[in-house]
Design a protein around this motif. Structure first.
Motif, PDB file in Angstrom:
ATOM      1  N   LEU A 296      -5.542   2.083   2.038  1.00  0.00           N
ATOM      2  CA  LEU A 296      -5.290   0.830   2.720  1.00  0.00           C
ATOM      3  C   LEU A 296      -3.810   0.534   2.553  1.00  0.00           C
ATOM      4  CD1 LEU A 296      -8.248  -1.571   1.779  1.00  0.00           C
ATOM      5  CD2 LEU A 296      -7.948  -0.241   3.877  1.00  0.00           C
ATOM      6  N   ASN A 297      -3.121   0.394   3.668  1.00  0.00           N
ATOM      7  CA  ASN A 297      -1.699   0.079   3.629  1.00  0.00           C
ATOM      8  C   ASN A 297      -1.513  -1.426   3.775  1.00  0.00           C
ATOM      9  OD1 ASN A 297       0.951  -0.445   5.401  1.00  0.00           O
ATOM     10  ND2 ASN A 297       1.313   1.325   4.094  1.00  0.00           N
ATOM     11  N   PHE A 298      -0.701  -2.008   2.908  1.00  0.00           N
ATOM     12  CA  PHE A 298      -0.418  -3.445   2.933  1.00  0.00           C
ATOM     13  C   PHE A 298       1.024  -3.676   3.387  1.00  0.00           C
ATOM     14  CE2 PHE A 298      -3.517  -5.858  -0.028  1.00  0.00           C
ATOM     15  CZ  PHE A 298      -4.589  -5.144   0.463  1.00  0.00           C
ATOM     16  N   HIS A 299       1.185  -4.509   4.387  1.00  0.00           N
ATOM     17  CA  HIS A 299       2.506  -4.992   4.790  1.00  0.00           C
ATOM     18  C   HIS A 299       2.496  -6.489   4.523  1.00  0.00           C
ATOM     19  CE1 HIS A 299       6.279  -4.022   6.894  1.00  0.00           C
ATOM     20  NE2 HIS A 299       6.237  -5.268   7.330  1.00  0.00           N
ATOM     21  N   VAL A 300       3.086  -6.885   3.395  1.00  0.00           N
ATOM     22  CA  VAL A 300       2.911  -8.231   2.860  1.00  0.00           C
ATOM     23  C   VAL A 300       4.155  -9.094   3.064  1.00  0.00           C
ATOM     24  CG1 VAL A 300       2.497  -9.559   0.744  1.00  0.00           C
ATOM     25  CG2 VAL A 300       1.298  -7.412   1.114  1.00  0.00           C
ATOM     26  N   LYS A 301       3.894 -10.342   3.428  1.00  0.00           N
ATOM     27  CA  LYS A 301       4.957 -11.343   3.499  1.00  0.00           C
ATOM     28  C   LYS A 301       4.804 -12.259   2.298  1.00  0.00           C
ATOM     29  CE  LYS A 301       6.963 -14.839   6.588  1.00  0.00           C
ATOM     30  NZ  LYS A 301       6.796 -15.539   7.897  1.00  0.00           N
ATOM     31  N   LYS A 313      -4.519   3.844  -2.588  1.00  0.00           N
ATOM     32  CA  LYS A 313      -5.277   5.056  -2.305  1.00  0.00           C
ATOM     33  C   LYS A 313      -6.749   4.874  -2.670  1.00  0.00           C
ATOM     34  CE  LYS A 313      -2.140   7.964  -0.745  1.00  0.00           C
ATOM     35  NZ  LYS A 313      -2.265   8.603   0.585  1.00  0.00           N
ATOM     36  N   VAL A 314      -7.630   5.329  -1.805  1.00  0.00           N
ATOM     37  CA  VAL A 314      -9.065   5.185  -2.062  1.00  0.00           C
ATOM     38  C   VAL A 314      -9.472   5.955  -3.313  1.00  0.00           C
ATOM     39  CG1 VAL A 314      -9.788   7.147  -0.633  1.00  0.00           C
ATOM     40  CG2 VAL A 314     -11.330   5.222  -0.953  1.00  0.00           C
ATOM     41  N   THR A 315      -8.737   7.007  -3.649  1.00  0.00           N
ATOM     42  CA  THR A 315      -9.052   7.814  -4.832  1.00  0.00           C
ATOM     43  C   THR A 315      -8.758   7.087  -6.130  1.00  0.00           C
ATOM     44  OG1 THR A 315      -6.892   8.853  -4.474  1.00  0.00           O
ATOM     45  CG2 THR A 315      -8.830  10.087  -3.786  1.00  0.00           C
ATOM     46  N   ARG A 316      -8.079   5.942  -6.044  1.00  0.00           N
ATOM     47  CA  ARG A 316      -7.792   5.169  -7.250  1.00  0.00           C
ATOM     48  C   ARG A 316      -8.549   3.847  -7.256  1.00  0.00           C
ATOM     49  NH1 ARG A 316      -1.588   5.806  -9.101  1.00  0.00           N
ATOM     50  NH2 ARG A 316      -2.525   4.735 -10.879  1.00  0.00           N
ATOM     51  N   MET A 317      -9.481   3.700  -6.340  1.00  0.00           N
ATOM     52  CA  MET A 317     -10.340   2.514  -6.345  1.00  0.00           C
ATOM     53  C   MET A 317     -11.601   2.832  -7.148  1.00  0.00           C
ATOM     54  SD  MET A 317     -10.074   1.223  -2.383  1.00  0.00           S
ATOM     55  CE  MET A 317      -8.466   0.925  -1.620  1.00  0.00           C
TER      56      MET A 317
END
Length: 458
Positions: A296-301, A313-317
């Motif tokens: 999941l990519n986050f582009h945060v303000k 990364k899903v592998t670290r969830m």
């Protein structure tokens, strides 16, 4: 999928009699209305088919008319029952359960079984009109579309049907992936809005399987149309030089080369979600979430207007859950939901391995929370098959729509545990990361370790 029974209704039956209807919602949207007797009938069928030992507890019959408190208690019990059935891998995917939901959906929307024409959109906006029955389930409609397009049977599983909403500005919102327990014609017709329609789109994440699709003329055209559309929507990032190369390939009609170049671009194959709210890295941050490349990519303000970007990364969830709550529609009062109009608030929360010894929950509040969860689950499905040495091609061909059917008593959807051992994780502050697959642009920084785990670590 998230099942709930948030409300009941008193409805009129035959001979002016009244009865209590239990409104079953899927992903926060009404799917069907059923009576207690109908659910009891389903329960008895499940017991007969699968035995008492696998069937969850069902609320008992009552001799006398239920009081409001007893109706509320039964609503809660039936909700837990539906979630427990859906959670069970055998019961939740059974034709008995799914056919019950399809029939109930059709009866609730009062759409008779008859021949009809359904429009299914391709990524380029082209419409495919298929002749179906209004009672045809998702897989039937998908196969009808594939037949109309002349897509080979062994590639049908590489694609899925999605319910989307198109805004006046042309923006596209993915509402959900159509499931095996629903009737696409009924689902889209019951919305009574031209904003909603059904789109055919690829349903896998690993770009290695693009080659399978591109070996077929129809598959190539579908994938090409999706790539062009994603670029035009800004879902795939393109600089001026890349844009020039893509335009040249387009003019030459070099579709495979166009896709191959597209595969090298940022966010190729990602699904982009509508702006929403997250509590990371600070509470109340506005964020645009995209799903793809096993992350999941986050582009945060941030509150100070600074923009940050990072990937989970899903592998670290370790796990994730989707929760819903009923909140009153803002009207200046604190009226409880039992006596006022309410809306469903959906949240996706995942526990993430920030460092070797530190897990942290990250929450996203979004109407598309379950769509995000479905994306995560399908990524895990592919990774698990790949890790076990199985054939993802075979999985795609035999895949049933909606592999998510895990929920607990707290209305949660959870993933499998981490796909890697904790001691295999190498740590690095993300501000120093140079990995193009993990962090790019203006990154999150501080004590958070966002480094992804490569295939060699699986």
């Amino acid at each position: 999928m998230h099942f709930s029974i948030p409300e009941t209704e008193v409805r009129s039956g035959e001979n002016r009699s009244t009865y209590v209807a239990y409104n079953i919602h899927v992903n926060g949207v009404l799917h069907c209305r059923v009576r207690y007797s109908q659910l009891l009938g389903l329960h008895e069928q499940i017991k007969k088919e699968y035995g008492n030992n696998v069937v969850p507890a069902f609320p008992p019959k009552k001799i006398f008319t239920l009081t409001p408190a007893e109706v509320e208690q039964r609503r809660e019990q039936l909700e837990k029952y539906m979630q427990a059935v859906r959670q069970d891998p055998m019961l939740g995917s059974s034709e008995l359960f799914n056919s019950f939901l399809r029939k109930a959906q059709q009866e609730t929307q009062q759409i008779p079984t008859e021949e009809a024409q359904l429009e299914v959109y391709l990524s380029n906006g082209q419409k495919v009109k298929v002749d179906i029955l209004t009672s045809d389930q998702t897989e039937d409609v998908l196969e009808a579309v594939a037949t109309k397009l002349d897509l080979p049977d062994d590639l049908v599983g590489y694609f899925s049907l999605f319910l989307v909403r198109e805004g006046v500005d042309g923006g596209l919102t993915f509402v959900r992936k159509l499931q095996e327990f629903e009737l696409p014609y009924v689902s889209v017709s019951s919305l009574h809005s031209s904003e909603f329609h059904i789109v055919l789109r690829k349903s896998y994440w690993d770009t290695a399987y693009d080659s399978d699709v591109m070996d077929n003329r129809v598959g190539l055209n579908l994938l090409y149309a999706q790539t062009v559309s994603d670029i035009e929507r800004g879902w795939i990032l393109v600089n001026k030089d890349q844009h020039r190369q893509l335009k040249s390939l387009q003019e030459k009609g070099s579709k495979k080369e166009f896709i191959r170049l597209g595969q090298t671009l940022k966010y190729f194959g990602y699904i982009k979600f509508d702006p929403c709210i997250t509590d990371f890295p600070e509470k109340g941050c506005h964020v645009i979430v995209s799903a793809g490349n096993n992350e999941l990519n986050f582009h945060v303000k941030l509150p100070n207007e600074q923009m940050k970007e990072g990937s989970f990364k899903v592998t670290r969830m370790r796990c994730w859950r989707v929760t819903s709550s009923q909140v009153p529609v803002a009207n200046g009062t604190a009226t409880p939901c039992s006596s006022a109009k309410c809306e469903v608030k959906l949240e996706l929360a995942f526990e993430y391995l920030m460092s070797k010894d530190r897990l942290q929950w990250v929450t996203v509040t979004s109407p598309q929370a379950i769509m995000m969860s479905i994306c995560l689950q399908s990524m895990v499905d592919e990774l698990m098959v790949k890790k076990s040495g199985g054939s993802v091609k075979k999985m795609l061909r035999k895949r049933h729509n909606g592999s998510i059917h895990r929920s607990d008593s707290q209305q949660a959807v959870k993933s499998p545990p981490l796909l890697t051992k904790l001691n295999s994780v190498s740590l690095r502050g993300i501000s120093a990361s140079n990995s193009a697959n993990d962090i790019s642009g203006t990154d999150f920084h501080g004590n958070y370790a966002f480094e992804g785990i490569g295939d060699d670590d699986l």
